[in-house]
Design a protein around this motif. Structure first.
Motif, PDB file in Angstrom:
ATOM      1  N   ARG A 129       3.176   1.142  18.090  1.00 26.45           N
ATOM      2  CA  ARG A 129       2.187   0.213  18.644  1.00 26.45           C
ATOM      3  C   ARG A 129       1.241   0.977  19.570  1.00 26.45           C
ATOM      4  O   ARG A 129       1.622   1.380  20.672  1.00 26.45           O
ATOM      5  CB  ARG A 129       2.873  -0.926  19.402  1.00 26.45           C
ATOM      6  CG  ARG A 129       1.889  -2.000  19.887  1.00 26.45           C
ATOM      7  CD  ARG A 129       2.593  -3.199  20.505  1.00 26.45           C
ATOM      8  NE  ARG A 129       1.639  -4.205  20.946  1.00 26.45           N
ATOM      9  CZ  ARG A 129       1.134  -5.164  20.183  1.00 26.45           C
ATOM     10  NH1 ARG A 129       1.529  -5.235  18.918  1.00 26.45           N
ATOM     11  NH2 ARG A 129       0.266  -6.034  20.661  1.00 26.45           N
ATOM     12  N   ARG A 154      -4.788  -9.180   6.427  1.00 27.26           N
ATOM     13  CA  ARG A 154      -3.387  -9.461   6.742  1.00 27.26           C
ATOM     14  C   ARG A 154      -2.444  -8.693   5.821  1.00 27.26           C
ATOM     15  O   ARG A 154      -1.400  -8.188   6.270  1.00 27.26           O
ATOM     16  CB  ARG A 154      -3.135 -10.960   6.643  1.00 27.26           C
ATOM     17  CG  ARG A 154      -1.775 -11.392   7.190  1.00 27.26           C
ATOM     18  CD  ARG A 154      -1.686 -12.893   7.322  1.00 27.26           C
ATOM     19  NE  ARG A 154      -1.962 -13.563   6.048  1.00 27.26           N
ATOM     20  CZ  ARG A 154      -1.924 -14.871   5.882  1.00 27.26           C
ATOM     21  NH1 ARG A 154      -1.656 -15.654   6.901  1.00 27.26           N
ATOM     22  NH2 ARG A 154      -2.178 -15.410   4.715  1.00 27.26           N
ATOM     23  N   SER A 185       5.947   1.469  12.670  1.00 20.01           N
ATOM     24  CA  SER A 185       6.308   0.496  13.710  1.00 20.01           C
ATOM     25  C   SER A 185       5.620   0.804  15.035  1.00 20.01           C
ATOM     26  O   SER A 185       5.669   0.010  15.973  1.00 20.01           O
ATOM     27  CB  SER A 185       7.828   0.496  13.926  1.00 20.01           C
ATOM     28  OG  SER A 185       8.276   1.794  14.318  1.00 20.01           O
ATOM     29  N   TYR A 209      -2.355  -5.191   7.005  1.00 22.00           N
ATOM     30  CA  TYR A 209      -1.516  -5.140   8.208  1.00 22.00           C
ATOM     31  C   TYR A 209      -0.031  -5.117   7.830  1.00 22.00           C
ATOM     32  O   TYR A 209       0.742  -4.287   8.332  1.00 22.00           O
ATOM     33  CB  TYR A 209      -1.817  -6.339   9.102  1.00 22.00           C
ATOM     34  CG  TYR A 209      -0.854  -6.488  10.260  1.00 22.00           C
ATOM     35  CD1 TYR A 209      -0.972  -5.694  11.392  1.00 22.00           C
ATOM     36  CD2 TYR A 209       0.192  -7.410  10.202  1.00 22.00           C
ATOM     37  CE1 TYR A 209      -0.085  -5.814  12.449  1.00 22.00           C
ATOM     38  CE2 TYR A 209       1.084  -7.538  11.248  1.00 22.00           C
ATOM     39  CZ  TYR A 209       0.949  -6.740  12.368  1.00 22.00           C
ATOM     40  OH  TYR A 209       1.840  -6.860  13.404  1.00 22.00           O
ATOM     41  N   LYS A 210       0.371  -6.010   6.931  1.00 21.54           N
ATOM     42  CA  LYS A 210       1.774  -6.063   6.500  1.00 21.54           C
ATOM     43  C   LYS A 210       2.187  -4.749   5.844  1.00 21.54           C
ATOM     44  O   LYS A 210       3.295  -4.247   6.062  1.00 21.54           O
ATOM     45  CB  LYS A 210       1.975  -7.225   5.524  1.00 21.54           C
ATOM     46  CG  LYS A 210       1.896  -8.611   6.153  1.00 21.54           C
ATOM     47  CD  LYS A 210       2.086  -9.678   5.092  1.00 21.54           C
ATOM     48  CE  LYS A 210       2.020 -11.090   5.689  1.00 21.54           C
ATOM     49  NZ  LYS A 210       2.141 -12.132   4.639  1.00 21.54           N
ATOM     50  N   ASN A 211       1.261  -4.198   5.048  1.00 20.39           N
ATOM     51  CA  ASN A 211       1.522  -2.934   4.363  1.00 20.39           C
ATOM     52  C   ASN A 211       1.745  -1.810   5.364  1.00 20.39           C
ATOM     53  O   ASN A 211       2.637  -0.967   5.198  1.00 20.39           O
ATOM     54  CB  ASN A 211       0.331  -2.624   3.447  1.00 20.39           C
ATOM     55  CG  ASN A 211       0.699  -1.725   2.294  1.00 20.39           C
ATOM     56  OD1 ASN A 211       0.658  -0.509   2.453  1.00 20.39           O
ATOM     57  ND2 ASN A 211       1.035  -2.300   1.160  1.00 20.39           N
ATOM     58  N   CYS A 212       0.910  -1.796   6.434  1.00 18.61           N
ATOM     59  CA  CYS A 212       1.059  -0.782   7.485  1.00 18.61           C
ATOM     60  C   CYS A 212       2.378  -0.943   8.222  1.00 18.61           C
ATOM     61  O   CYS A 212       3.082   0.043   8.483  1.00 18.61           O
ATOM     62  CB  CYS A 212      -0.091  -0.889   8.481  1.00 18.61           C
ATOM     63  SG  CYS A 212      -1.639  -0.205   7.924  1.00 18.61           S
ATOM     64  N   ARG A 213       2.708  -2.184   8.553  1.00 16.86           N
ATOM     65  CA  ARG A 213       3.907  -2.431   9.343  1.00 16.86           C
ATOM     66  C   ARG A 213       5.192  -2.087   8.585  1.00 16.86           C
ATOM     67  O   ARG A 213       6.219  -1.791   9.186  1.00 16.86           O
ATOM     68  CB  ARG A 213       3.936  -3.888   9.818  1.00 16.86           C
ATOM     69  CG  ARG A 213       3.141  -4.110  11.108  1.00 16.86           C
ATOM     70  CD  ARG A 213       3.834  -3.448  12.283  1.00 16.86           C
ATOM     71  NE  ARG A 213       3.029  -3.424  13.508  1.00 16.86           N
ATOM     72  CZ  ARG A 213       2.626  -2.335  14.124  1.00 16.86           C
ATOM     73  NH1 ARG A 213       2.880  -1.150  13.603  1.00 16.86           N
ATOM     74  NH2 ARG A 213       1.947  -2.391  15.249  1.00 16.86           N
ATOM     75  N   LYS A 214       5.125  -2.088   7.269  1.00 16.93           N
ATOM     76  CA  LYS A 214       6.282  -1.666   6.476  1.00 16.93           C
ATOM     77  C   LYS A 214       6.530  -0.170   6.645  1.00 16.93           C
ATOM     78  O   LYS A 214       7.653   0.301   6.502  1.00 16.93           O
ATOM     79  CB  LYS A 214       6.058  -1.979   4.994  1.00 16.93           C
ATOM     80  CG  LYS A 214       6.120  -3.453   4.641  1.00 16.93           C
ATOM     81  CD  LYS A 214       5.822  -3.655   3.160  1.00 16.93           C
ATOM     82  CE  LYS A 214       5.807  -5.136   2.797  1.00 16.93           C
ATOM     83  NZ  LYS A 214       5.438  -5.345   1.376  1.00 16.93           N
ATOM     84  N   LYS A 215       5.457   0.566   6.950  1.00 17.83           N
ATOM     85  CA  LYS A 215       5.541   2.030   7.029  1.00 17.83           C
ATOM     86  C   LYS A 215       5.510   2.555   8.458  1.00 17.83           C
ATOM     87  O   LYS A 215       6.014   3.638   8.735  1.00 17.83           O
ATOM     88  CB  LYS A 215       4.384   2.647   6.238  1.00 17.83           C
ATOM     89  CG  LYS A 215       4.358   2.277   4.754  1.00 17.83           C
ATOM     90  CD  LYS A 215       3.120   2.850   4.072  1.00 17.83           C
ATOM     91  CE  LYS A 215       3.149   2.659   2.562  1.00 17.83           C
ATOM     92  NZ  LYS A 215       3.077   1.256   2.149  1.00 17.83           N
ATOM     93  N   LEU A 236      -2.939  -3.972  14.970  1.00 19.69           N
ATOM     94  CA  LEU A 236      -1.768  -3.122  15.177  1.00 19.69           C
ATOM     95  C   LEU A 236      -1.435  -2.941  16.658  1.00 19.69           C
ATOM     96  O   LEU A 236      -0.417  -2.342  16.986  1.00 19.69           O
ATOM     97  CB  LEU A 236      -1.979  -1.754  14.515  1.00 19.69           C
ATOM     98  CG  LEU A 236      -1.980  -1.750  12.984  1.00 19.69           C
ATOM     99  CD1 LEU A 236      -2.424  -0.386  12.451  1.00 19.69           C
ATOM    100  CD2 LEU A 236      -0.596  -2.104  12.432  1.00 19.69           C
TER     101      LEU A 236
END
Length: 276
Positions: A22, A9, A20, A12-18, A104
Motif C-alpha cells: 500500500r 475496478r 499487497s 485494481y482487483k488484478n493488481c491486488r491479486k499480485k 491502491l
C-alpha cells in the motif's frame, strides 16, 4: 456505474491479486528519471502487461511497469513509463494508471516530465516547479459519464497543484542548493513539436513550459482526491525561442545530463512530503 469504472475496478482487483503493498505517494517518472528505479528500495515489480485491460506505453525508453517500494523510508509506487494521448489511446486509457494508483492507496502524486521552455528566462537543464496548468488543448479526462465513486461531476481546479506540497519541493531544492524556476505548464497533444506561432500563443496565454503529458493526469488525480504536485525538466527551449531545430535526441541528452540533480530533488521532495 459505467464500463470505465468496471474496467478500472478489474485492473485494481488484478493488481491486488499480485501486490499487497500500500503506497502513500505515487510518482510518474518522466524523461530523465527512467533510471530512478535504482534509487527505490523495490519490494515488488508489476509489468503493465501483467494487468489485464491495462494500456501499454509504446514510447521507446519507457519500461512499462509499476515499482512498489520505499524512497527515504516512504512507501510509494512509481510509474516507470507513462501512457501518452499521442500514442492513440483514449484519454480514459491515459489516466487509468493515475486512478489505479489512487485506488491502491496513494494519497499524493508527484508528476514529472521533460518540457520545452517558453519563458525566455529559462534555459535547457532548468527545473520548473509546476504552480498551475493549461489543459484546454487536450480533451478533459472527465468528459463522459462521471464516475461518482471517484469524485464529483464538477471538481474544483482552482488549486490543482497543492500549495503545501509545492512548499515541500521548494524546501527540498533549497536544501540541495538546486536552482528551480516556477511557472505554468501547458499540455499540447503532440507527437509533433509545436510551431513558433503556437509557442507565441502559449506564451500569450501565460505558459512557461509546454509538453505532451501531465496536465490530464493532474486533473484525474485531483478528481479522485489526491494531492498533486509536479516538476518539469526544461529539456530544450521551444520553437522560436531557440533557432535550433527540435529533436527528441536533444530532449533526452539534456534529461540525461541533469538526471543526478533531478533524482536527488525527487528523493528529497518525497522524504519531506512523507513527513507531512
Amino acid at each position: 456505474m459505467g464500463k470505465s469504472f468496471d474496467r478500472l475496478r478489474e485492473c485494481y482487483k488484478n493488481c491486488r491479486k499480485k501486490v499487497s503493498f500500500r503506497p502513500k505517494i505515487a510518482l510518474v517518472l518522466g524523461s530523465g528519471l527512467g533510471d530512478y528505479g535504482e534509487k527505490i528500495q523495490v519490494e515488488t515489480v508489476l509489468d503493465y502487461s501483467e494487468i489485464e485491460g491495462f494500456p501499454i506505453s509504446t514510447v521507446s525508453g519507457h519500461k512499462g511497469r509499476f515499482l512498489f517500494g520505499y524512497v527515504a523510508g516512504v512507501p510509494m509506487v512509481a510509474m516507470q513509463g507513462r501512457v501518452h494521448y499521442y500514442e492513440g489511446y483514449s484519454m480514459e486509457d491515459v489516466v487509468l494508471p493515475i486512478r489505479l494508483m489512487g485506488l491502491l492507496g496513494a494519497e499524493v502524486i508527484l508528476l514529472t516530465n521533460a518540457a520545452g521552455g517558453v519563458n525566455e528566462n529559462f534555459k535547457a537543464g532548468d527545473f520548473m516547479l509546476i504552480r498551475d496548468q493549461i489543459s484546454q488543448f487536450v480533451p478533459s479526462p472527465l468528459i463522459g459519464e462521471n464516475i461518482g465513486e471517484l469524485g464529483p461531476r464538477f471538481p474544483d481546479m482552482s488549486q490543482i497543484y497543492d500549495p503545501k506540497l509545492q512548499d515541500q519541493i521548494r524546501a527540498a531544492a533549497a536544501a540541495l542548493d538546486i536552482p528551480m524556476q516556477e511557472g505554468v505548464y501547458l499540455q499540447f497533444t503532440g507527437p509533433n513539436y509545436e510551431t513558433p506561432a503556437e509557442i507565441r500563443m502559449g506564451r500569450m496565454l501565460g505558459a512557461d513550459a509546454v509538453g505532451m503529458s501531465t496536465a490530464c493526469e493532474a486533473i484525474a488525480a485531483k478528481h479522485i482526491g489526491m494531492g498533486v504536485c509536479g516538476i518539469s525538466c526544461i529539456s530544450n527551449m521551444a520553437a522560436g525561442i531557440s533557432d535550433r531545430p527540435l529533436s527528441h535526441s536533444e530532449v533526452q541528452e539534456t534529461a540525461d545530463r541533469v538526471a543526478p540533480d533531478f533524482q536527488a530533488l525527487v528523493t528529497e521532495s518525497i522524504r519531506r512530503i512523507g513527513e507531512m
